[in-house]
Design an enzyme around this catalytic site. Structure first.
Site, PDB file in Angstrom:
ATOM      1  N   LEU A 145       2.363   4.125   7.527  1.00 28.87           N
ATOM      2  CA  LEU A 145       1.154   3.407   6.710  1.00 28.87           C
ATOM      3  C   LEU A 145       1.706   2.336   5.622  1.00 28.87           C
ATOM      4  CD1 LEU A 145      -0.707   6.740   5.519  1.00 28.87           C
ATOM      5  CD2 LEU A 145      -1.072   5.229   7.851  1.00 28.87           C
ATOM      6  N   ASN A 201      -3.875  13.752   6.679  1.00 29.28           N
ATOM      7  CA  ASN A 201      -2.794  13.161   7.801  1.00 29.28           C
ATOM      8  C   ASN A 201      -2.766  13.963   8.744  1.00 29.28           C
ATOM      9  OD1 ASN A 201      -2.269  10.956   6.158  1.00 29.28           O
ATOM     10  ND2 ASN A 201      -0.428  11.839   5.224  1.00 29.28           N
ATOM     11  N   TYR A 243      18.942  11.643   1.801  1.00 30.46           N
ATOM     12  CA  TYR A 243      17.843  11.712   0.919  1.00 30.46           C
ATOM     13  C   TYR A 243      17.816  12.623  -0.202  1.00 30.46           C
ATOM     14  CZ  TYR A 243      15.084  10.041   4.703  1.00 30.46           C
ATOM     15  OH  TYR A 243      14.717   9.563   6.163  1.00 30.46           O
TER      16      TYR A 243
END
Length: 326
Positions: A235, A287, A79
């Protein structure tokens, strides 16, 4: 991994205004999920982690998450944001023992690893994060996409070799190692390669898991082996999942949000670790609330949401498909 008490540090000015609009001090105590296999006895991780892959402002996002009570951050070598996450850990002022840090070795395209490469990447992970040990470290992909061999090596043998390195890293524990080890994007056939070599099963298998993308056979297999599934992209993307009629109907019936319904569905499927990516402080707070649901989906609601994936064959939030890895 620790007691999860919610001592926060001073927020840096670049994110102070954002966080203040949601919560100046953390009031949320995250629930924990137990691990087995390649994890110390009684290991428990906060159920909801901040996913950091693709975040545009990883430092600000991680710091916001920690300030609101999130105690689990999910990052990865490929990442390119481990240094930002490390800075956020320092800026938060939260004791290392109260945090759970998950990261991964291996490239985002499934580049081959092997024993020595795994050890080297682990050292780089610790250096970039600026911490002495990890709570959970994963092999990012089971191999290289679309290649029957990797560097002249049999893919199964390479997986076994890399997993042996992970077990060696785990043996070091808090002394430059990791407390638990696992894999990511492994299918049952990839996991069986480790079993064939009489190696301990992973504690965790992190996979894409949402009402659009889920694999009942993989879920059942991991349950049978006491491997905890860790959902990412729960999601999906672009809000398309949350606009599905079955999810909107359940949200209306329970007077809650489609987001909380989608996450509750995952928990009721028996998946108790979830990585949710968001750089928005309000969404992060929402969340975190979802890990302590105030409602339960009925059997009929679960079945209706189960059926959503039938209209999304071949869907993947990030494009990578472990079925393409031999």
């Amino acid at each position: 991994m620790g007691t999860f008490n919610l001592r926060g540090g001073t927020c840096e000015s670049c994110v102070a205004a954002q966080i203040e609009t949601v919560s100046e001090t953390a009031t949320f105590a995250p629930r924990a999920a137990p691990l087995a296999n390649s994890a110390p006895p009684d290991t428990r991780l906060p159920m909801f982690a901040l996913g950091t892959g693709g975040l545009s402002s990883p430092f600000e996002s991680a710091l916001s998450w920690l300030r609101q009570g999130g105690r689990h951050i999910d990052t990865g070598e490929c990442y390119g944001n481990e240094k930002d996450v490390g800075r956020a850990i320092v800026a938060s002022g939260i004791a290392r023992a109260e945090l759970t840090i998950t990261t991964k070795i291996g490239g985002c395209e499934g580049e081959a690893l092997g024993f020595e490469n795994a050890l080297t990447q682990h050292r780089i992970n610790l250096h970039d994060l600026g911490i002495a040990y990890l709570d959970l470290e994963l092999i990012h992909w089971p191999g290289t996409f679309g290649k029957a061999t990797a560097g002249g090596r049999d893919p199964a043998a390479l997986r076994q070799e890399t997993w042996r390195a992970m077990l060696q890293i785990q043996a070091n524990g808090t002394n430059g190692g990791t407390l638990a080890v696992g894999v990511s994007n492994f299918l049952p056939r990839h996991l069986k390669d480790l079993e064939a070599a009489s190696l301990p099963s992973p504690a965790v298998n992190q996979v894409e898991f949402s009402a659009f993308v889920w694999d009942s056979a993989l879920l059942d297999y991991c349950k049978s082996k006491r491997i905890t599934l860790f959902a990412y992209s729960p999601l999906y993307k672009s809000g398309s999942l949350l606009r599905q009629a079955a999810i909107e109907k359940a949200a209306s019936a329970h007077r809650t949000s489609p987001t909380k319904v989608a996450l509750r569905w995952i928990l009721q499927k028996g998946v108790h670790l979830i990585s949710v990516r968001s750089g928005n402080p309000e969404h992060q707070a929402h969340n975190l609330e979802a890990s302590r649901p105030t409602f339960e989906l009925s059997g009929a609601e679960m079945a209706a949401i189960d059926a959503i994936k039938d209209g999304c064959q071949g869907c993947r939030a990030w494009g990578g498909d472990p079925n393409e890895i031999p």
